[in-house]
Design a protein around this motif. Structure first.
Motif, mmCIF file in Angstrom:
data_model
loop_
_atom_site.group_PDB
_atom_site.id
_atom_site.type_symbol
_atom_site.label_atom_id
_atom_site.label_comp_id
_atom_site.label_asym_id
_atom_site.label_seq_id
_atom_site.Cartn_x
_atom_site.Cartn_y
_atom_site.Cartn_z
ATOM 1 N N LEU A 49 104.674 49.795 100.097
ATOM 2 C CA LEU A 49 105.039 50.349 101.404
ATOM 3 C C LEU A 49 104.229 51.605 101.726
ATOM 4 O O LEU A 49 103.851 51.827 102.879
ATOM 5 C CB LEU A 49 106.533 50.660 101.457
ATOM 6 N N ALA A 50 103.975 52.417 100.713
ATOM 7 C CA ALA A 50 103.173 53.619 100.930
ATOM 8 C C ALA A 50 101.744 53.245 101.315
ATOM 9 O O ALA A 50 101.121 53.918 102.143
ATOM 10 C CB ALA A 50 103.172 54.488 99.679
ATOM 11 N N ALA A 51 101.232 52.171 100.738
ATOM 12 C CA ALA A 51 99.883 51.722 101.092
ATOM 13 C C ALA A 51 99.828 51.256 102.535
ATOM 14 O O ALA A 51 98.796 51.409 103.199
ATOM 15 C CB ALA A 51 99.445 50.591 100.158
ATOM 16 N N ALA A 52 100.929 50.724 103.037
ATOM 17 C CA ALA A 52 100.957 50.248 104.423
ATOM 18 C C ALA A 52 101.303 51.356 105.406
ATOM 19 O O ALA A 52 101.103 51.200 106.601
ATOM 20 C CB ALA A 52 101.975 49.122 104.555
ATOM 21 N N THR A 53 101.796 52.493 104.905
ATOM 22 C CA THR A 53 102.275 53.554 105.791
ATOM 23 C C THR A 53 101.175 54.545 106.145
ATOM 24 O O THR A 53 100.732 54.625 107.290
ATOM 25 C CB THR A 53 103.468 54.290 105.147
ATOM 26 N N SER A 54 100.764 55.343 105.168
ATOM 27 C CA SER A 54 99.747 56.364 105.442
ATOM 28 C C SER A 54 98.979 56.684 104.170
ATOM 29 O O SER A 54 99.436 56.426 103.062
ATOM 30 C CB SER A 54 100.408 57.634 105.987
ATOM 31 N N ILE A 61 102.156 58.636 95.811
ATOM 32 C CA ILE A 61 102.747 57.663 94.886
ATOM 33 C C ILE A 61 101.693 57.125 93.924
ATOM 34 O O ILE A 61 101.960 56.955 92.729
ATOM 35 C CB ILE A 61 103.428 56.529 95.672
ATOM 36 N N ASP A 62 100.488 56.900 94.411
ATOM 37 C CA ASP A 62 99.426 56.420 93.542
ATOM 38 C C ASP A 62 99.048 57.477 92.502
ATOM 39 O O ASP A 62 98.760 57.135 91.351
ATOM 40 C CB ASP A 62 98.207 56.022 94.373
ATOM 41 N N SER A 67 99.238 58.956 86.730
ATOM 42 C CA SER A 67 99.446 60.016 85.742
ATOM 43 C C SER A 67 99.826 59.378 84.401
ATOM 44 O O SER A 67 100.112 58.183 84.316
ATOM 45 C CB SER A 67 100.551 60.959 86.202
ATOM 46 N N TRP A 68 99.857 60.182 83.348
ATOM 47 C CA TRP A 68 100.185 59.633 82.034
ATOM 48 C C TRP A 68 101.609 59.089 82.011
ATOM 49 O O TRP A 68 101.876 58.067 81.371
ATOM 50 C CB TRP A 68 99.991 60.678 80.938
ATOM 51 N N PHE A 69 102.513 59.741 82.721
ATOM 52 C CA PHE A 69 103.900 59.265 82.753
ATOM 53 C C PHE A 69 104.018 57.964 83.549
ATOM 54 O O PHE A 69 104.735 57.039 83.145
ATOM 55 C CB PHE A 69 104.809 60.349 83.352
ATOM 56 N N GLY A 70 103.308 57.872 84.664
ATOM 57 C CA GLY A 70 103.301 56.644 85.447
ATOM 58 C C GLY A 70 102.689 55.484 84.676
ATOM 59 O O GLY A 70 103.181 54.350 84.742
ATOM 60 N N LYS A 71 101.606 55.771 83.939
ATOM 61 C CA LYS A 71 100.990 54.720 83.126
ATOM 62 C C LYS A 71 101.930 54.267 82.017
ATOM 63 O O LYS A 71 101.978 53.085 81.688
ATOM 64 C CB LYS A 71 99.671 55.215 82.538
#
Length: 127
Positions: A49-54, A61-62, A67-71
């Motif tokens: 949704l973030a990719a489709a928004t702005s 979000i990306d 980040s290391w925690f996201g990975k």
């Protein structure tokens, strides 16, 4: 009145008494991996949704997911996805009436843990 002789009655299985087995632990882990995937789904949907928004929303979000925690979260999600898939495959095999022996079922449970780990590492290396 019924005789209430509690000393001679067998104990029902309880978490403090029952010895965990590979088949029960792998079944519990299939359920836990399904719950983990359910919790991870809004994060993936939010990313889309973030990719489709702005661009700024997507960058935020990306950035978190890169980040290391996201990975780490995504690595765990990939493992949960593979484990849950292998667990469903095991149940399909059981539904056809194959591999129902205890020894084979325990080997399949161990194979699910090992298989999910190997497939996760291969997925991370390829992608």
């Amino acid at each position: 009145m019924a005789d209430v002789n509690r000393g001679n009655r067998p104990l029902s299985p309880h978490l403090l008494i029952y010895r965990p087995q590979m088949t029960s632990m792998s079944s519990i882990m299939v359920r836990m991996s399904g719950l983990a995937l359910l919790a991870l789904a809004p994060l993936v949907v939010g990313w889309l949704l973030a990719a489709a928004t702005s661009e700024s929303c997507f960058a935020a979000i990306d950035g978190f997911l890169r980040s290391w925690f996201g990975k780490l979260i995504m690595f765990g999600g990939i493992w949960a996805l593979w484990y849950h898939t292998l667990g469903r495959l095991r149940h399909v095999i059981w539904d056809f009436g194959y591999c129902l022996d205890v020894e084979i079922s325990e080997k399949m449970g161990m194979g699910m843990f090992i298989g999910a780990t190997v497939l996760t590492i291969l997925t991370v290396l390829v992608v």
